[in-house]
Design a protein around this motif. Structure first.
Motif, PDB file in Angstrom:
ATOM      1  N   GLN A  75       3.774  -3.627   6.929  1.00  5.42           N
ATOM      2  CA  GLN A  75       3.583  -3.485   8.129  1.00  5.42           C
ATOM      3  C   GLN A  75       2.997  -4.850   8.715  1.00  5.42           C
ATOM      4  OE1 GLN A  75       4.220  -0.644  10.175  1.00  5.42           O
ATOM      5  NE2 GLN A  75       3.895  -2.589  11.808  1.00  5.42           N
ATOM      6  N   ALA A 122       2.114  -0.412   1.697  1.00  2.24           N
ATOM      7  CA  ALA A 122       2.530  -0.033   2.947  1.00  2.24           C
ATOM      8  C   ALA A 122       1.949  -1.191   3.903  1.00  2.24           C
ATOM      9  CB  ALA A 122       1.978   1.439   3.079  1.00  2.24           C
ATOM     10  N   HIS A 131       7.263   7.841   1.124  1.00  3.00           N
ATOM     11  CA  HIS A 131       6.843   9.279   1.109  1.00  3.00           C
ATOM     12  C   HIS A 131       8.292  10.218   0.757  1.00  3.00           C
ATOM     13  CE1 HIS A 131       3.104   8.736   3.181  1.00  3.00           C
ATOM     14  NE2 HIS A 131       3.728   7.994   3.727  1.00  3.00           N
ATOM     15  N   HIS A 174       8.169   3.866   5.509  1.00  6.20           N
ATOM     16  CA  HIS A 174       7.759   5.090   5.335  1.00  6.20           C
ATOM     17  C   HIS A 174       8.481   6.008   4.623  1.00  6.20           C
ATOM     18  CE1 HIS A 174       6.313   9.130   6.819  1.00  6.20           C
ATOM     19  NE2 HIS A 174       5.161   8.664   7.046  1.00  6.20           N
TER      20      HIS A 174
END
Length: 322
Positions: free
Chosen positions: A297, A293, A319, A315
């Motif tokens: 980014q 993650a 998730h 995301h």
């Protein structure tokens, strides 16, 4: 919110796919119906969303991305049809529906997958970009789909799957022949420890899962005429996304339920599949997700564009519950 565009992009994808698929009332009706069953029975549409999110971030209009979005989804759907076959994973459930070989028959499923693959290139060949862009996009999709991408990764996955013997065409690699018939103790999570490294497992999934996700991002970038520096940053994002998507998939096979996932759970463990929890365990797999993650980014931060939709997809990949 960047997700506000997602329903419209999914609607556009579904409309393009429906228009591209053959009429089930026209012969051969059984094959045409099987193709539509494979494509139009739900799905996350992650790959088309990546095409739109990348292309629009770089200034492309939605209409210029429709063909690429549909093409990459057709390749994905064909791969699922073949992956579910008895010769591969032998699954009866996909997207909450009977798999194609169960709903129709095995021969029809093979033909449906073949036909969806060729239809993908037909659709992309008629994209609205100019000829050099279309050729570059076609080459990208071909590489991601073939032996240097998805098919090669699937072959590595078959070789890495436990329970193979020399009498089985899907036997383990020569390196592992000495372990044939040896019962290895399972780890704390019910998996037989894998006889290879994290780097090897990541390479396997970078091909099997990551190549087509990276291709979706690249198709959006190609459609928007992105420069080399931008493409390199987007590649870093897509490479991390592909691994994150697979790790989450592996975890869902343990922690999810069939009703939510729309497919059979627990098969990775039952078949001693090459998964991240099998190699790392569940806590370390979750930790690896968080590392990826951060990598995604960081890659997006170096792109001079509004990448909020791409961040939202990152995301979602980490998730998601299905």
């Amino acid at each position: 919110m960047p997700e506000s565009a997602f329903p419209e992009w999914i609607r556009r994808t579904d409309a393009t796919l429906s228009n591209a698929l053959p009429d089930p009332a026209v012969a051969p009706q059984r094959l045409h119906a099987a193709m539509r069953h494979a494509v139009l029975k739900g799905g996350k549409r992650m790959r088309p969303l990546l095409v739109y999110a990348t292309g629009t971030a770089l200034g492309a209009a939605d209409a210029s991305l429709d063909a690429a979005a549909a093409a990459v989804e057709l390749i994905h759907c064909y791969s699922l049809v073949h992956d579910d076959l008895p010769a591969m994973d032998d699954d009866a459930l996909r997207r909450g529906q009977p798999t194609v070989h169960v709903a129709f028959d095995e021969a029809t499923a093979i033909l449906a997958g073949d036909a969806l693959q060729t239809l993908a290139f037909d659709v992309l060949a008629n994209a609205p970009q100019d000829a050099p862009q279309r050729v570059a996009m076609l080459a990208e999709l071909a590489r991601a789909s073939g032996v240097a991408g998805m098919c090669g990764g699937q072959a590595l996955d078959i070789d890495a799957t436990g329970g193979r013997t020399k009498g089985d065409q899907r036997h383990v690699s020569d390196r592992d022949d000495s372990t044939a018939g040896v019962v290895r103790p399972k780890n704390d999570y019910g998996f037989v420890p894998l006889p290879f490294s994290l780097a090897e497992l990541e390479r396997l999934h970078a091909l099997k899962t990551g190549a087509l996700l990276r291709c979706a991002v690249r198709l959006g970038a190609l459609a928007a005429n992105a420069d080399a520096s931008c493409c390199a940053a987007l590649d870093r994002y897509a490479d991390a996304l592909g691994l994150a998507f697979q790790i989450r998939d592996d975890l869902l096979d343990i922690e999810g339920d069939a009703a939510t996932l729309g497919k059979t759970t627990g098969k990775d463990q039952a078949q001693d599949k090459a998964t991240f929890p099998a190699l790392l365990g569940v806590p370390a797999s979750r930790a690896r997700l968080q590392e990826l993650a951060a990598s995604m980014q960081a890659a997006l931060d170096s792109v001079d564009a509004d990448t909020h939709a791409l961040a939202a997809l990152a995301h979602k990949a980490i998730h998601r519950s299905h």
